[in-house]
Design an enzyme around this catalytic site. Structure first.
Site, PDB file in Angstrom:
ATOM      1  N   GLU A 252       5.699  -2.869  -0.555  1.00 24.15           N
ATOM      2  CA  GLU A 252       4.788  -4.008  -0.334  1.00 24.15           C
ATOM      3  C   GLU A 252       3.597  -3.793  -1.258  1.00 24.15           C
ATOM      4  O   GLU A 252       2.760  -2.934  -0.988  1.00 24.15           O
ATOM      5  CB  GLU A 252       4.326  -4.051   1.128  1.00 24.15           C
ATOM      6  N   CYS A 286      -3.941  -8.322   0.619  1.00 21.58           N
ATOM      7  CA  CYS A 286      -2.923  -8.592  -0.403  1.00 21.58           C
ATOM      8  C   CYS A 286      -2.632 -10.085  -0.498  1.00 21.58           C
ATOM      9  O   CYS A 286      -2.275 -10.583  -1.557  1.00 21.58           O
ATOM     10  CB  CYS A 286      -1.663  -7.792  -0.108  1.00 21.58           C
TER      11      CYS A 286
HETATM   12  P1  NAP Z   1      -2.943   2.740  -3.431  1.00 18.27           P
HETATM   13  O1  NAP Z   1      -4.026   3.367  -4.215  1.00 18.27           O
HETATM   14  O2  NAP Z   1      -1.659   2.465  -4.106  1.00 18.27           O
HETATM   15  O3  NAP Z   1      -2.735   3.681  -2.163  1.00 18.27           O
HETATM   16  C1  NAP Z   1      -1.819   3.351  -1.142  1.00 18.27           C
HETATM   17  C2  NAP Z   1      -1.316   4.628  -0.495  1.00 18.27           C
HETATM   18  O4  NAP Z   1      -0.534   5.350  -1.443  1.00 18.27           O
HETATM   19  C3  NAP Z   1      -2.433   5.577  -0.052  1.00 18.27           C
HETATM   20  O5  NAP Z   1      -2.057   6.219   1.139  1.00 18.27           O
HETATM   21  C4  NAP Z   1      -2.473   6.573  -1.206  1.00 18.27           C
HETATM   22  O6  NAP Z   1      -3.033   7.820  -0.852  1.00 18.27           O
HETATM   23  C5  NAP Z   1      -0.996   6.690  -1.507  1.00 18.27           C
HETATM   24  N1  NAP Z   1      -0.660   7.268  -2.817  1.00 18.27           N
HETATM   25  C6  NAP Z   1      -1.444   7.416  -3.894  1.00 18.27           C
HETATM   26  N2  NAP Z   1      -0.743   8.004  -4.900  1.00 18.27           N
HETATM   27  C7  NAP Z   1       0.504   8.231  -4.430  1.00 18.27           C
HETATM   28  C8  NAP Z   1       1.682   8.814  -4.977  1.00 18.27           C
HETATM   29  N3  NAP Z   1       1.740   9.287  -6.219  1.00 18.27           N
HETATM   30  N4  NAP Z   1       2.790   8.878  -4.205  1.00 18.27           N
HETATM   31  C9  NAP Z   1       2.775   8.396  -2.943  1.00 18.27           C
HETATM   32  N5  NAP Z   1       1.682   7.841  -2.368  1.00 18.27           N
HETATM   33  C10 NAP Z   1       0.553   7.755  -3.102  1.00 18.27           C
HETATM   34  O7  NAP Z   1      -3.425   1.349  -2.792  1.00 18.27           O
HETATM   35  P2  NAP Z   1      -4.805   1.031  -2.059  1.00 18.27           P
HETATM   36  O8  NAP Z   1      -5.880   0.936  -3.079  1.00 18.27           O
HETATM   37  O9  NAP Z   1      -5.005   1.957  -0.901  1.00 18.27           O
HETATM   38  O10 NAP Z   1      -4.489  -0.399  -1.442  1.00 18.27           O
HETATM   39  C11 NAP Z   1      -4.694  -1.583  -2.125  1.00 18.27           C
HETATM   40  C12 NAP Z   1      -3.394  -2.137  -2.670  1.00 18.27           C
HETATM   41  O11 NAP Z   1      -2.455  -2.314  -1.615  1.00 18.27           O
HETATM   42  C13 NAP Z   1      -3.564  -3.494  -3.294  1.00 18.27           C
HETATM   43  O12 NAP Z   1      -2.859  -3.539  -4.498  1.00 18.27           O
HETATM   44  C14 NAP Z   1      -2.960  -4.442  -2.253  1.00 18.27           C
HETATM   45  O13 NAP Z   1      -2.499  -5.657  -2.779  1.00 18.27           O
HETATM   46  C15 NAP Z   1      -1.857  -3.597  -1.725  1.00 18.27           C
HETATM   47  N6  NAP Z   1      -1.410  -4.101  -0.432  1.00 18.27           N
HETATM   48  C16 NAP Z   1      -0.221  -4.783  -0.363  1.00 18.27           C
HETATM   49  C17 NAP Z   1       0.206  -5.329   0.839  1.00 18.27           C
HETATM   50  C18 NAP Z   1       1.506  -6.101   0.935  1.00 18.27           C
HETATM   51  O14 NAP Z   1       1.947  -6.351   2.043  1.00 18.27           O
HETATM   52  N7  NAP Z   1       2.117  -6.492  -0.175  1.00 18.27           N
HETATM   53  C19 NAP Z   1      -0.578  -5.166   1.986  1.00 18.27           C
HETATM   54  C20 NAP Z   1      -1.784  -4.474   1.860  1.00 18.27           C
HETATM   55  C21 NAP Z   1      -2.195  -3.942   0.659  1.00 18.27           C
HETATM   56  P3  NAP Z   1      -4.607   8.104  -1.121  1.00 18.27           P
HETATM   57  O15 NAP Z   1      -5.349   7.192  -0.223  1.00 18.27           O
HETATM   58  O16 NAP Z   1      -4.744   9.523  -0.757  1.00 18.27           O
HETATM   59  O17 NAP Z   1      -4.849   7.831  -2.570  1.00 18.27           O
END
Ligand code: NAP
Length: 480
Positions: A252, A286
């Site tokens: 997602e 999102c």
């Molecule tokens: P993110 O930076 O991608 O982080 C999401 C999760 O992934 C966090 O728990 C992060 O840990 C972890 N993570 C980071 N690097 C990783 C790796 N190499 N392997 C596995 N996991 C890893 O996203 P965010 O900034 O928290 O959230 C915002 C994004 O989420 C936006 O792009 C938004 O559109 C998207 N989103 C999508 C939906 C949907 O339903 N499509 C819903 C909500 C949000 P850390 O926190 O420790 O870095």
């Protein structure tokens, strides 16, 4: 729960490593929301060993017994919702009103998933319709849990996005290892505590707080994990899809959601909906409205209706019920959004209102005459601003709506049923809303994006389906 313990294998335990902890602070004023223990790769290994054990117990637990425990967890989530709302607001900076709305959905979401976990039906196979096969055989399918599910969640809905993974995974009979966002782990731990206090057996649930890249890579590459359910940015999702190997994967990811306003639309209603849908959770959703595509005949009226509504949004202390828009997750994120708005202005768009920053708070912005090909339209903003562009006719409006790498949600405002039906078919998005914006979700509906917004669906029924596997069984009445 002692605040500085890890939840490993449904038990609160000290971290294996050097006992590092992290203070979780409010992005609004830096006040301490709590302290968490940080996991290391040793803890990943312990959690995986526990999960293997837990998955074996939980898959053999009858569905009615799983249901009993999960319904108790739902009750606890309801009872604890006011406290969980305070935690959400304190660690994420969203308003207490929004946080209360989010926390109050927890119990029902767990109940919806629990029901789906009791509905693991299969089908009988009419094998004798296949030439060469007679009625001496019986075929059917059996739906079973995947085993170990790794759930990785972002910061923006620290309760709902965690529960959209935990509840269906547990209801379907899986063991789960959750890696919540480092910035918002307290809510995840408080919700996990509801499941543990409800009587989840040993081994079934772990929550590992710590670096996404270190813990994330260790978890998603491990062959003992069968299913990864990830919500977060497209960049992280792409990385996971490259390193995960042969596993079931749900992604997602990011978005730049459009709303099309046609000349026959109710302009006042469209402006009201956009004034909500572009700024909920300070635009960090999102399915936030990032782009509005208007017909030139109504662009002026739409902006005249929108700007005063956006001016009425009250920023400030998220814990105050008078505040209607809170802080972004960090001051750095707020700076990034401030820069993006300023750059759109420098590139020729008109910033009609907002865009100023104070710490992690950015004033809600409306930016008109935005070039649909500019970064302000094309890249996910994840902040409180709406970009308004024009399109001369229906075809070019739909082409503009579809003209980014993403495809999560979309909305169209029109009073013409024929145009609405055509839009339903032509807009490339996982959900399409007629006469509303994409910022709308009922927890039971299938939810997930197309294109760069990912693949797989959430929502309890879809998630239970994706977190189970189908076996085909053939009973041979004769040995040939
Ligand atoms: P993110 O930076 O991608 O982080 C999401 C999760 O992934 C966090 O728990 C992060 O840990 C972890 N993570 C980071 N690097 C990783 C790796 N190499 N392997 C596995 N996991 C890893 O996203 P965010 O900034 O928290 O959230 C915002 C994004 O989420 C936006 O792009 C938004 O559109 C998207 N989103 C999508 C939906 C949907 O339903 N499509 C819903 C909500 C949000 P850390 O926190 O420790 O870095």
């Amino acid at each position: 729960m002692a605040s500085v313990e890890l939840l490993i294998g449904s038990r609160w335990q000290a971290a294996k490593g050097d006992g590092q902890t992290r203070e979780v602070t409010s992005p609004f004023d830096g006040s301490t929301a709590g302290t968490v223990a940080l996991a290391g790769t040793d803890d990943v290994e312990t959690a995986l060993v526990e999960a293997e054990h837990g998955a074996a117990i939980w898959r053999r637990t009858p569905a009615h017994e799983r249901m009993r425990i999960l319904l108790r967890a739902a009750e606890l989530a309801d009872e604890r919702a006011p406290k969980i709302a305070q935690t959400i607001s304190a660690e994420s900076g969203k308003t207490i009103t929004e946080a209360t709305g989010e926390a109050s959905r927890s119990g029902d979401l767990i109940r919806l998933a629990t029901f789906e976990g009791t509905q693991l039906y299969g089908e009988t196979l009419p094998l004798d319709a296949n030439r060469g096969t007679g009625q001496d055989k019986v075929g059917f399918t059996l739906r079973q849990p995947c085993g170990i599910v790794v759930a990785i969640t972002p910061f923006n809905y620290p309760a709902l996005l965690v529960l959209h993974k935990l509840a269906p995974a547990l209801a379907a009979g899986n063991a789960v290892i959750l890696k919540p966002a480092t910035s918002t782990p307290l809510t995840a731990l408080a919700l996990a505590e509801c499941f543990v206090d409800a009587g989840l057996p040993d081994g079934v649930l772990s929550v590992l707080v710590g670096s996404g890249s270190v813990l994330g890579d260790a978890l998603v590459t491990d062959p003992r994990v069968r299913k990864i359910s990830f919500t977060g940015s497209t960049a992280t999702g792409e990385h996971i899809s490259r390193v995960a190997g042969v596993k079931k994967l749900s992604l997602e990811l990011g978005a730049s959601c459009p709303v099309v306003v046609l000349p026959d639309a109710d302009i006042e209603a469209a402006a009201s909906a956009v004034a909500a849908g572009g700024y909920v959770n300070a635009g960090q959703v999102c399915i936030s409205v990032q782009r509005v595509i208007t017909h030139p005949a109504v662009t002026g009226d739409f902006l005249d209706a929108l700007v005063p509504k956006v001016r009425n949004i009250r920023t400030g202390d998220p814990s105050s019920p008078d505040t209607t828009m809170g802080a972004l997750i960090t001051a750095e994120e707020a700076e990034r959004v401030e820069r993006a708005i300023a750059r759109a202005g420098a590139d020729g768009a008109r910033v009609l209102i907002g865009g100023e920053r104070d710490g992690a708070v950015v004033q809600p912005a409306v930016v008109a005459d935005v070039d649909p090909q500019s970064p302000f339209s094309q890249q996910e903003l994840f902040g409180p601003a709406v970009a308004v562009s024009s399109a001369d006719d229906w075809e070019s409006a739909i082409a503009q709506a579809n003209g980014t790498a993403y495809g999560l949600g979309a909305g169209i405002f029109t009073s013409d049923i024929a145009g609405a039906v055509q839009a339903i078919r032509e807009i490339d998005a996982g959900s399409v809303h007629i006469n509303w914006t994409p910022l709308w979700r009922a927890d039971l509906m299938p939810y997930g994006g197309l294109k760069g917004s990912g693949y797989g669906k959430e929502g309890p029924r879809a998630a239970v389906s994706e977190m189970t596997e189908v076996k085909t069984i053939v009973l041979h009445g004769r040995p040939w």
